[in-house]
Design a protein around this motif. Structure first.
Motif, mmCIF file in Angstrom:
data_model
loop_
_atom_site.group_PDB
_atom_site.id
_atom_site.type_symbol
_atom_site.label_atom_id
_atom_site.label_comp_id
_atom_site.label_asym_id
_atom_site.label_seq_id
_atom_site.Cartn_x
_atom_site.Cartn_y
_atom_site.Cartn_z
ATOM 1 N N GLN A 50 3.816 -13.555 -2.073
ATOM 2 C CA GLN A 50 3.916 -14.802 -2.839
ATOM 3 C C GLN A 50 5.193 -14.877 -3.663
ATOM 4 O O GLN A 50 5.623 -15.955 -4.043
ATOM 5 C CB GLN A 50 2.675 -14.952 -3.730
ATOM 6 C CG GLN A 50 1.470 -15.414 -2.907
ATOM 7 C CD GLN A 50 0.256 -15.690 -3.761
ATOM 8 O OE1 GLN A 50 -0.123 -14.868 -4.578
ATOM 9 N NE2 GLN A 50 -0.357 -16.848 -3.574
ATOM 10 N N THR A 51 5.799 -13.733 -3.914
ATOM 11 C CA THR A 51 7.095 -13.720 -4.599
ATOM 12 C C THR A 51 8.213 -14.250 -3.700
ATOM 13 O O THR A 51 9.298 -14.566 -4.169
ATOM 14 C CB THR A 51 7.476 -12.277 -4.974
ATOM 15 O OG1 THR A 51 7.511 -11.504 -3.763
ATOM 16 C CG2 THR A 51 6.472 -11.664 -5.927
ATOM 17 N N GLY A 52 7.933 -14.326 -2.398
ATOM 18 C CA GLY A 52 8.938 -14.804 -1.461
ATOM 19 C C GLY A 52 9.582 -13.676 -0.668
ATOM 20 O O GLY A 52 10.317 -13.913 0.278
ATOM 21 N N GLU A 53 9.260 -12.460 -1.050
ATOM 22 C CA GLU A 53 9.853 -11.314 -0.369
ATOM 23 C C GLU A 53 9.184 -11.071 0.980
ATOM 24 O O GLU A 53 7.954 -11.080 1.072
ATOM 25 C CB GLU A 53 9.694 -10.072 -1.248
ATOM 26 C CG GLU A 53 10.604 -8.922 -0.883
ATOM 27 C CD GLU A 53 10.107 -7.599 -1.487
ATOM 28 O OE1 GLU A 53 10.812 -6.601 -1.325
ATOM 29 O OE2 GLU A 53 9.013 -7.601 -2.088
#
Lengths: 158, 158, 158
Positions: free
Chosen positions: B111-114
């Protein structure tokens, strides 16, 4: 199962990513019909129906402008991209049109030699089977990225 | 070379990973025959013939239980997965069955985009060509992961 | 579009990478014609026409020597490789020969369980359609790696 349709679409997608990764950006608009639609969005926004694309174009002219901007900024040539398109599901919509959904990922190799994963997600495509010169072209291509990070994604076509 | 068989199997695998990555977990058991076998193992264990799967199920009911558990734990929705299935080799076993071996990899976006590589390896599949409703289904699917690290692998279907 | 040619080439490439990733290195030379050419190079060198391959062989005998060296050094078995070959474009050159260009990537899993991207780039292949035993074989395989880093690339076939 329509074997020829399946392979025609896979071939279009293969030629598309070879053009991008081969830095033949000027060929990119030609993969779309004249009033073709191109959009990059995130999975989050796409699912919520939010009309906030990261990139949007609804004509070949806009795509050409985009290429000019990229060439002017010279960002594209600085690194290499390598697409992998897999698991393409094709469905005929009518006599002249098909829909396809695929998984994609893009690796980026910097001039230092370092390679990282740049983006991944889905291609949602509507394809005119007999476009210019009888070749298939995208009427619409929606690039749905799994990640919502877009610091660098703005730069290049996916 | 049996072109139709090849594309039928590739289509089954494509629909399978689209279901998983699209969070349509409830569709997952339907890709197997009623007494279908599903196993996740490591390459090391598989080569040594060790019967120690990371995950094991030998019926659709067990797969459904697994989905319930995942939904209850709500771990699956927390991140996005993106499979790539490639290099599928298909062999007809008898009139109604085929065997296929493929390479796969799974990317995971937090969810952090990583985004990171989550797993890679091989699918070893035995496929009933005319399963429920005449559609192909897995009689057996063995997921052989290249890595022996399984801290998080336990959570989700591959 | 020549469907059978397309799938024949995809099948050759699939068998090729399954042999490599399955550590069946001794099968590797058999994918080439007797005087087959194999070269690993970088995209930079390839584009500039520099004749500086990272690895070069122009016969099966040289490929066999390479396998012996790898087996002797025992570097290959120490880790696992997983190829993904995608977006294969095939063109018939004459009655008995085809050219193909594909994207590839290779993941490497260490004995610690860690997996990293090892290499990515393009395969440029010239294929004899009816080689030994009537099976297709590579007359030439040029592996063009996106990265110019080659500290470890020297070790294994791609």
């Amino acid at each position: 199962m329509d074997i020829e349709l399946q392979l025609t679409v896979e071939n279009l997608l293969a030629r598309y990513v070879h053009a991008l990764d081969g830095d033949r950006l000027e060929d990119w608009p030609g993969f779309f019909v004249e009033n073709g639609c191109y959009r990059i969005t995130t999975a989050d926004n796409h699912e919520r129906g939010l009309p906030l694309p990261v990139l949007f174009a609804d004509s070949r002219a806009m795509l050409r402008d985009r290429v000019s901007a990229l060439r002017h900024a010279s960002v594209y040539e600085a690194q290499r991209y390598r697409h992998a398109v897999t698991s393409t599901l094709v469905e005929r919509q009518d006599a002249g049109t098909a829909r396809a959904v695929s998984h994609f990922q893009v690796l980026r190799t910097m001039q230092t030699g370092e390679t990282t994963l740049y983006a991944c997600g889905r291609y949602l495509d509507r394809i005119r089977l007999a476009g210019d010169g009888g070749r298939p072209q995208f009427e619409e291509k929606i690039v749905v990225c799994d990640s919502r990070r877009f610091d660098t994604l703005l730069a290049i076509p996916l």
